[in-house]
Design a protein around this motif. Structure first.
Motif, PDB file in Angstrom:
ATOM      1  N   LEU A  29     -11.067  12.056   9.984  1.00  0.00           N
ATOM      2  CA  LEU A  29     -10.162  12.241  11.116  1.00  0.00           C
ATOM      3  C   LEU A  29      -9.097  11.158  11.100  1.00  0.00           C
ATOM      4  CD1 LEU A  29     -12.728  12.779  14.045  1.00  0.00           C
ATOM      5  CD2 LEU A  29     -11.572  14.533  12.703  1.00  0.00           C
ATOM      6  N   GLN A  33      -6.715  12.226  16.103  1.00  0.00           N
ATOM      7  CA  GLN A  33      -7.786  13.221  16.209  1.00  0.00           C
ATOM      8  C   GLN A  33      -9.047  12.593  16.792  1.00  0.00           C
ATOM      9  OE1 GLN A  33      -7.677  14.191  12.038  1.00  0.00           O
ATOM     10  NE2 GLN A  33      -6.833  16.227  12.449  1.00  0.00           N
ATOM     11  N   TYR A  79     -18.126  10.395  13.860  1.00  0.00           N
ATOM     12  CA  TYR A  79     -16.744  10.712  13.577  1.00  0.00           C
ATOM     13  C   TYR A  79     -16.339   9.711  12.498  1.00  0.00           C
ATOM     14  CZ  TYR A  79     -16.555  13.412  17.911  1.00  0.00           C
ATOM     15  OH  TYR A  79     -16.773  14.339  18.892  1.00  0.00           O
TER      16      TYR A  79
END
Length: 155
Positions: A29, A33, A79
């Motif tokens: 990401l 994002q 993430y």
């Protein structure tokens, strides 16, 4: 008769042979994002800071982050953000604009976001891997190459 059976088997396997499987990949990401993702669903974050000239950064990207176990664990539980510490564009994160003081990509001139998240106390040794809890507090910082096993151990 035997030749007919072999021919039928070969026809049946031809579609499988022609298909190429794409290897699993980390869902990298950007910080923009990440900001949106954390707002919707908080979970831990793994930040990977690299530079273009760093041999061990390239090795981690080529080997460690390509391993199926690493890919699975990162994609399932974190993430993941990959960030060139010497980039020169503006990055928006948490409604703040972060820039590099250098107008062109220069060795040793690090982006403000990299300086903040890596820490400004000492010059960074790349690659830098930072693990953050879901509340964005620092869980661990590693200032060197991580093998597949080492990364899996800290994840």
């Amino acid at each position: 008769m035997r030749a007919l059976i072999i021919y039928i088997l070969m026809l049946g396997l031809t579609p499988l042979y022609g298909q190429q499987r794409t290897p699993p990949a980390v869902n990298w990401l950007s910080f923009e994002q990440l900001d949106d993702s954390l707002a919707q669903n908080p979970k831990p974050v793994m930040l990977f800071f690299h530079t273009d000239w760093c041999r061990y950064c390239k090795k981690m990207l080529r080997e460690t982050f390509q391993h199926p176990d690493v890919v699975y664990r990162l994609n399932a539980n974190y993430y993941a953000v990959k960030f060139d510490a010497e980039r020169v564009d503006t990055v928006y994160f948490d409604q703040v604009a972060f820039t590099n003081t250098s107008q062109r990509k220069t060795t040793g001139q690090y982006h403000a976001l990299a300086k903040i998240l890596i820490g400004e106390g000492q010059p960074p040794i790349f690659p830098v891997t930072v693990l953050l809890n879901d509340d964005f507090s620092v869980r661990e910082k590693v200032f060197n190459y991580l093998s597949i096993r080492q990364l899996l151990d800290i994840l």
